[in-house]
Design a protein around this motif. Sequence first.
Motif, mmCIF file in Angstrom:
data_model
loop_
_atom_site.group_PDB
_atom_site.id
_atom_site.type_symbol
_atom_site.label_atom_id
_atom_site.label_comp_id
_atom_site.label_asym_id
_atom_site.label_seq_id
_atom_site.Cartn_x
_atom_site.Cartn_y
_atom_site.Cartn_z
ATOM 1 N N MET A 22 0.824 -1.217 0.000
ATOM 2 C CA MET A 22 0.000 0.000 0.000
ATOM 3 C C MET A 22 0.857 1.265 0.000
ATOM 4 O O MET A 22 0.485 2.278 -0.583
ATOM 5 N N ILE A 23 1.994 1.199 0.657
ATOM 6 C CA ILE A 23 2.836 2.401 0.737
ATOM 7 C C ILE A 23 3.309 2.846 -0.649
ATOM 8 O O ILE A 23 3.049 3.973 -1.051
ATOM 9 N N PRO A 24 3.964 1.965 -1.427
ATOM 10 C CA PRO A 24 4.323 2.428 -2.776
ATOM 11 C C PRO A 24 3.105 2.756 -3.643
ATOM 12 O O PRO A 24 3.147 3.727 -4.417
ATOM 13 N N LEU A 25 2.027 1.990 -3.518
ATOM 14 C CA LEU A 25 0.839 2.263 -4.341
ATOM 15 C C LEU A 25 0.295 3.675 -4.088
ATOM 16 O O LEU A 25 -0.210 4.324 -4.986
ATOM 17 N N ASN A 26 0.395 4.137 -2.863
ATOM 18 C CA ASN A 26 -0.197 5.425 -2.497
ATOM 19 C C ASN A 26 0.786 6.585 -2.468
ATOM 20 O O ASN A 26 0.396 7.732 -2.634
ATOM 21 N N LEU A 27 2.044 6.279 -2.209
ATOM 22 C CA LEU A 27 2.980 7.373 -1.919
ATOM 23 C C LEU A 27 3.963 7.692 -3.040
ATOM 24 O O LEU A 27 4.720 8.644 -2.935
ATOM 25 N N MET A 28 3.944 6.914 -4.129
ATOM 26 C CA MET A 28 4.889 7.225 -5.212
ATOM 27 C C MET A 28 4.553 8.581 -5.839
ATOM 28 O O MET A 28 5.431 9.323 -6.253
ATOM 29 N N ARG A 29 3.269 8.902 -5.912
ATOM 30 C CA ARG A 29 2.808 10.225 -6.376
ATOM 31 C C ARG A 29 3.497 10.650 -7.674
ATOM 32 O O ARG A 29 3.947 11.790 -7.817
ATOM 33 N N GLY A 30 3.619 9.719 -8.603
ATOM 34 C CA GLY A 30 4.198 10.056 -9.910
ATOM 35 C C GLY A 30 5.705 10.188 -9.906
ATOM 36 O O GLY A 30 6.313 10.482 -10.938
ATOM 37 N N LYS A 31 6.334 9.998 -8.759
ATOM 38 C CA LYS A 31 7.796 10.121 -8.722
ATOM 39 C C LYS A 31 8.450 8.835 -9.228
ATOM 40 O O LYS A 31 7.813 7.794 -9.359
ATOM 41 N N VAL A 32 9.744 8.925 -9.487
ATOM 42 C CA VAL A 32 10.436 7.818 -10.146
ATOM 43 C C VAL A 32 10.816 6.716 -9.168
ATOM 44 O O VAL A 32 10.742 5.527 -9.486
ATOM 45 N N SER A 33 11.220 7.102 -7.953
ATOM 46 C CA SER A 33 11.760 6.079 -7.059
ATOM 47 C C SER A 33 11.544 6.426 -5.599
ATOM 48 O O SER A 33 11.209 7.549 -5.241
ATOM 49 N N ALA A 34 11.734 5.415 -4.768
ATOM 50 C CA ALA A 34 11.644 5.590 -3.322
ATOM 51 C C ALA A 34 12.933 5.073 -2.691
ATOM 52 O O ALA A 34 13.560 4.153 -3.209
ATOM 53 N N ASP A 35 13.320 5.689 -1.577
ATOM 54 C CA ASP A 35 14.539 5.287 -0.862
ATOM 55 C C ASP A 35 14.188 4.316 0.268
ATOM 56 O O ASP A 35 13.245 4.563 1.039
ATOM 57 N N TYR A 36 14.942 3.246 0.384
ATOM 58 C CA TYR A 36 14.728 2.255 1.446
ATOM 59 C C TYR A 36 16.038 1.961 2.162
ATOM 60 O O TYR A 36 17.097 1.888 1.532
ATOM 61 N N VAL A 37 15.939 1.765 3.460
ATOM 62 C CA VAL A 37 17.089 1.358 4.262
ATOM 63 C C VAL A 37 16.914 -0.123 4.592
ATOM 64 O O VAL A 37 15.844 -0.542 5.042
ATOM 65 N N ASN A 38 17.952 -0.904 4.360
ATOM 66 C CA ASN A 38 17.869 -2.351 4.577
ATOM 67 C C ASN A 38 18.645 -2.748 5.833
ATOM 68 O O ASN A 38 19.865 -2.794 5.825
ATOM 69 N N THR A 39 17.897 -3.014 6.901
ATOM 70 C CA THR A 39 18.550 -3.403 8.160
ATOM 71 C C THR A 39 18.170 -4.815 8.597
ATOM 72 O O THR A 39 18.402 -5.179 9.752
#
Length: 362
Positions: free
Chosen positions: A81-98
């Motif tokens: 749901m987060i990418p589906l709702n929050l991409m807002r037409g932008k190209v990419s999202a940043d993620y931290v892998n811990t």
Amino acid sequence: MTIYNFAAGPAILPHEVLEQARAELLDWRGTGMSVMEMSHRGREFMGIAAEAEADLRELMAIPDNYKVLFLQGGATLQFAMIPLNLMRGKVSADYVNTGIWSKKAIDEAMKFGHVNVVATSADRQFSYAPELSGWKLDEDAAYVHYTPNETIGGVEFNWVPQVGGVPLVADMSSNILSRSYDVSQFGLIYAGAQKNIGPAGLTLVIVREDLIGHAAAGTPTMLDYKTHADNDSMYNTPPTYGIYMAGLVFKWLKKNGGVAQMEKTNIAKANLLYDSIDASRGFYQCPVATADRSRMNVPFRTADAAMDGEFLKRAEARGLMQLKGHKLAGGMRASIYNAMPVAGVQALADFMNEFAREKAAR
Ligand SMILES: *Cc1c(COP(=O)(O)O)cnc(C)c1O
């Protein structure tokens, strides 16, 4: 014998809350109905849900420009749901892998857009929280996602990353309400209820209003935050009993000093276990960097699996239950959420000290 349940989730609930739920199970406040049997659109249940939300808002000091959503599907559905709702037409999202949970969030987000892994602790087996100065943040990212507490690895950020104007998204499934957070530093906070809030089946989302209403074309109605925000989380039948139980837990938290008092107690509880580990002269090992040790999930092991097996068996005989580590991690893990009393942690620490002394004496 008192039983203490150290399960990672579904997890221990406050004893008083369970007692109250039992007392009200068949007849909620003279209605002659169980909460389970009530219409979600009836006056009684609407009141229960509104009060739960108000109490949560008070406990976390949630600002007015944030919506609180009571959803289903677990934290795992939020990974989509987060990418589906929050991409807002932008190209990419940043993620931290811990660790395991951030990796699952990353893998799911990759189905919906480009993911930049801006920091990782893979170089040291996910045993620490990578310093912000090393994060390769993109100022055009749709959002920055991180996992403040890795439930399996036992790594917790004791700081909130300052990521400028990009919305910060946090999977607080295992440490929500365990420590004070300034909600205004986040764009979105989410948590499955079954660790620190209530029974499984309820998922909490706290989202800043300007991030609602931008779902990608084709997003199913049920996966659009706007659907739930516009309908007070009652677009369809919500997890009513879970909301009721969460509400009881929120009342219990308020009665017991709120989040600030929980945080103090949680620090003391965690210290009891880490002190036992550190005082054991290497008999117990915790793989996590000292500064990033979780207050909620304490992983530890002895030098060999057979010894771990004996530890678990004897702990159970003492009423110290569900201490077996995650199948991917092995060893032991003590989950000591808000509802775990100090006495339970003390009982575990005492047993750890005794077991280590006995084995060292041989
Ligand atoms: C338990 C957990 C999840 C998964 O939650 P579900 O509600 O089972 O989907 C995700 N993230 C973290 C940090 C967790 O602890």
